[in-house]
Write an enzyme that holds these catalytic residues in place. Structure first.
Site, short mmCIF file in Angstrom:
data_model
loop_
_atom_site.label_atom_id
_atom_site.label_comp_id
_atom_site.label_asym_id
_atom_site.label_seq_id
_atom_site.Cartn_x
_atom_site.Cartn_y
_atom_site.Cartn_z
N SER A 188 0.54 -1.78 -0.06
CA SER A 188 0.05 0.16 -0.02
C SER A 188 0.32 1.03 0.13
O SER A 188 0.43 2.29 0.08
CB SER A 188 -0.50 0.02 1.61
N LYS A 236 -6.61 3.14 8.75
CA LYS A 236 -5.37 4.18 8.35
C LYS A 236 -5.85 5.63 8.56
O LYS A 236 -5.26 6.68 9.39
CB LYS A 236 -5.15 4.13 7.11
#
Length: 823
Positions: free
Chosen positions: A722, A765
């Site tokens: 990611s 996140k």
């Protein structure tokens, strides 16, 4: 002659004397019988209570006392019509009548001729029908002597019936003499048919059979069947009686032996121990297989000398059998409102988890024996996974037991050791069931992601845990030590984990995963006020009236002293403050001489007080430090997922003139294989699209420079795809000399064609972005649907930019403006 009792309140009895059989003539009233068949030449007791039947009996007594007894086709019909009674019946004469005070008539009726109902002439107030006599048929010549076949058939019927009379208690012994002295086959068949307790249909079949020889054959088949049933029942009863006699004999002998020892003053400890074990085993309702095994081991124990080591092994085994909750269970509290109240009182937020528990309870209300799925609570440390399990158990009214699977490397820790090993004992599952005290507790298996995986051939603790958690096979879970099946199907299993990556696929497939991403700053504030502060005050002996935490002070502890997904560190910092205040209170009481207890002086903790007691916060200027680090070209902020929650990831790119014949790429920061591949993929895309990314940079720039990509902190391993767009943005920033926009962080996987692929852990996140002061998050467009999992207060504070390609990422990050799809 009619005789009536003088007392009108007592039962009235009427005795009728008649002339016997009369010719069949004229219509006769029909009395339907339920589950009873009248037989010629037999007495039949009847109870008459229906209004129309009482009227029928009254009219019959006023006339020639004759009526037709016909059996109803359906016993459930109380008042059958002409089609509801059999066509063949018996003419009966009322011999005796007893009228009881409730209006019911008790009759004794003498059956005479067999008749067929030919036509019903009336149905009100009761049935009346014309009848014709059905005489018995005995061969072509009724006056001829019985044939040898008929004589043999009569003797077989007499012998078989005699055996039945001897075997069953409801037939009097006088019937043997009566049957033996009957020479008439008609009388024989009617006497036996009237005496046997057989089905209504079979008895009606015998009544309708006018051929005497055929009737005797059918009667013989029925008698043979009944004798076989009686024989089987007698055999079963003898076996049961034999077992009872044996048990009673052993009991009497043991009681006598006990009395003799008490009389002699002898007290055998071994015998007392065996007797206690035997009583405990007898008191348990054990499954058949377990009971057989326990009896076998108990008999072994009786024959093993007490000094033998085997004696202790067998005794311990039996003690384990006795201590397990084979049939003890608690009753589930399925009140949804009560359960919701407990869950809300114990935990703030976590609505998805609470809804899942209420769904489980609702299903249990509709289907009590439903097997529930295995819940797996996945989230970073400190978010309340274990305490949530305790709340679920309290809400359901179940016992709670917790076992830790972290560090388990041996299958025997789950399944137990075989008794061939010295010091063998059951596995942790059986031990937990014993401690729970019921066979339907809530069993929490903590840290299942840290358990050893399957070894060669599928062996290992994970394979043993498969049998524990699989609802299709855990009803016969077999511990190696017990070596008998134990039913785990009623247990509600809740497992916890920080990450799913280390859980084997077959084990994960049996669990329903529920994610706990962490708490927002506002949720942490509410948790601190409702739970953490009161708990720390109680643990340190302070009353709520003595010490109060101001909301600004709690926010300061959350933002400047802790940066975590859960609240464990926050509670630890609150505890530090409480301890220091407690010390000040005690020292003040000892130093003050005015006699005023300082406990009566309320203390309010402010921001200044927190900094005075704890010093400067570790994260006091973390937001400014992050902005300072990214305030130069070649640096980009990414968002990463870790087992302890989300975190920010700073990616730095630097270039220098090549030092060798060929340019080189250097990566540092303990990057894993996947992340190193992301670096190479990002570099390839930037080089392939250099004219778009940095039109002013010469095309041979990469052939003239060495490139270095670094991800602090270097001591922490990092991996995952990611960070792809973050690395590409850092390299693009280096080439263009443009700084990445302030308060911007990004996450997404990159491909060589410039597409941005979806990632996982968006909520974690986003929480990390909030903790670090990030106000804009660039994320893959395919993750747009995941923003529903993010709490609304957090979504309103963060601008999401959804992108499909790297060009959109660079426009949003380097252009200083949000991209075209800003959230």
């Amino acid at each position: 002659m009619i005789e009536i009792v003088a007392d009108p309140t007592a039962a009235q009895e009427v005795v009728i004397q008649g002339e016997g059989e009369a010719a069949v003539e004229g219509p006769l009233p029909v009395l339907p019988l339920r589950d009873v068949v009248a037989v010629p030449d037999t007495m039949l007791p009847l109870a008459v209570g229906q209004e129309r039947s009482v009227k029928l009996v009254d009219d019959v007594l006023a006339g020639d006392r004759r009526l037709v007894l016909a059996t109803s086709r359906d016993a459930a019909v109380e008042a059958p019509g002409p089609e509801g009674v059999h066509d063949v019946g018996v003419i009966g004469h009322i011999v005796r009548m007893l009228k009881v005070p409730d209006g019911t008539l008790r009759l004794l009726v003498q059956g005479t001729q067999r008749v067929r109902l030919t036509r019903f002439t009336s149905t009100e107030p009761y049935l009346v029908a014309e009848v014709e006599e059905l005489p018995d048929v005995l061969g072509d010549d009724p006056t001829a002597e019985p044939t040898a076949e008929l004589t043999a058939l009569m003797r077989s019927v007499q012998e078989t019936f005699t055996k039945i009379v001897e075997a069953v208690p409801y037939l009097p012994e006088e019937l043997q003499v009566a049957v033996a002295n009957i020479d008439d086959p008609v009388a024989l068949s009617q006497l036996i048919a009237g005496s046997l307790r057989i089905g209504t249909e079979e008895k009606q079949e015998l009544l309708e059979q006018v051929d005497v020889q055929a009737r005797l054959r059918r009667l013989m088949a029925i008698l043979a069947r009944e004798l076989e049933v009686i024989s089987i029942g007698t055999e079963i009863q003898s076996q049961v009686q034999s077992e009872l006699d044996k048990g009673q004999r052993e009991y009497v002998l043991r009681q006598q032996l006990k009395a003799i020892r008490e009389e002699l003053g002898e007290d055998d400890p071994l015998e007392a121990e065996l007797a206690e074990l035997r009583e405990q085993l007898d008191a348990l309702d054990l499954p058949e297989l377990v009971e057989t095994q326990a009896d076998r081991e108990l008999h072994r124990l009786e024959s093993i000398p007490q000094a033998s080591a085997e004696h202790g092994v067998v005794r311990t085994y039996l003690e384990w059998i006795v201590s397990l909750p084979w049939n003890d269970r608690t009753r589930d509290d399925l009140d949804l409102h009560h359960a919701r109240g407990i869950l809300d009182a114990d935990h703030h937020g976590l609505d998805d988890i609470k809804d899942r528990i209420l769904e489980f309870l609702a299903v249990r209300q509709l289907k009590p024996d439903a097997r529930g799925s295995i819940l797996c609570l996945v989230g970073p440390p400190g978010v309340g996974k274990t305490s949530l399990g305790k709340s679920i158990a309290r809400a359901m009214g179940r016992n709670f037991e917790r076992i830790s699977a972290g560090g388990v490397r041996d299958e025997a820790e789950i399944r137990g050791h075989r008794r061939t090993y010295i010091g063998a004992m059951p596995g942790t599952i059986v031990r937990a069931m014993r401690d729970a005290g019921s066979n339907n507790p809530l069993l929490m298996i903590d840290e299942i992601d840290k358990m050893g995986s399957m070894g060669p051939g599928g062996a290992g603790p994970s394979s043993a845990m498969l049998e524990v958690l699989d609802p299709e096979q855990n009803d016969t879970f077999r511990d190696h030590y017990l070596d008998v099946p134990f039913d785990l199907s009623r247990v509600m299993f809740v497992t916890t984990a920080n990450t799913l990556d280390t859980i084997p696929g077959p084990l994960l497939d049996r669990m329903e995963v529920i994610r706990l991403a962490g708490y927002t700053a506002q949720e942490k504030l509410e948790i601190a006020k409702r739970y953490l502060v009161p708990r720390q005050l109680e643990r340190h002996g302070l009353r709520r009236s003595w010490l109060t935490f101001g909301e600004p002070a709690l926010r300061m502890l959350i933002e400047d002293y802790t940066r975590e997904s859960g609240v464990r560190s926050l509670e630890r910092e609150i505890g530090r403050v409480v301890r220091k205040i407690a010390r000040e209170i005690v020292e003040s009481e000892q130093d003050d001489g005015d006699g005023t207890p300082s406990r009566a002086k309320r203390v309010t903790v402010s921001q200044a007080r927190v900094e005075e007691l704890l010093g400067r916060g570790t994260w006091a200027n973390a937001d400014e430090a992050l902005r300072r680090r990214t305030r130069r070209a070649g640096v980009a902020t990414g968002l990463a997922w870790t087992p302890v929650g989300g975190d920010v990831l700073v990616v730095e790119a630097a270039a220098m003139p090549k030092s060798g014949s060929q340019p080189t790429l250097t990566t540092t920061g303990q990057l894993g294989d996947v992340m190193q591949e992301s670096v190479r993929a990002a570099l390839t895309w930037v080089r392939g699209n250099l004219a778009v990314v940095a039109p002013d940079v010469p095309q041979d720039w990469f052939s003239q420079h060495d490139l270095h990509v670094h991800v602090p902190a270097g001591a922490t391993p990092k991996d995952g795809p990611s960070a792809g767009i973050t690395i590409a943005t850092a390299i693009a920033s280096l080439l263009t000399g443009k700084e990445v926009a302030q308060h911007v962080a990004m996450t997404g996987e990159i491909t060589l064609t410039g597409e941005v692929l979806p990632i996982g852990g968006l909520k974690e996140k986003a929480l990390a972005a909030q903790r670090n002061g990030v106000r804009c998050v660039i994320a893959p467009r395919e993750n747009e649907r995941d923003q529903e999992d993010i709490p609304e207060p957090l979504r309103s504070r963060i601008d999401f930019v959804w992108v499909d390609r790297v060009e959109q990422v660079l426009e949003a990050a380097l252009g200083g403006l949000p991209g075209p799809d800003a959230g």
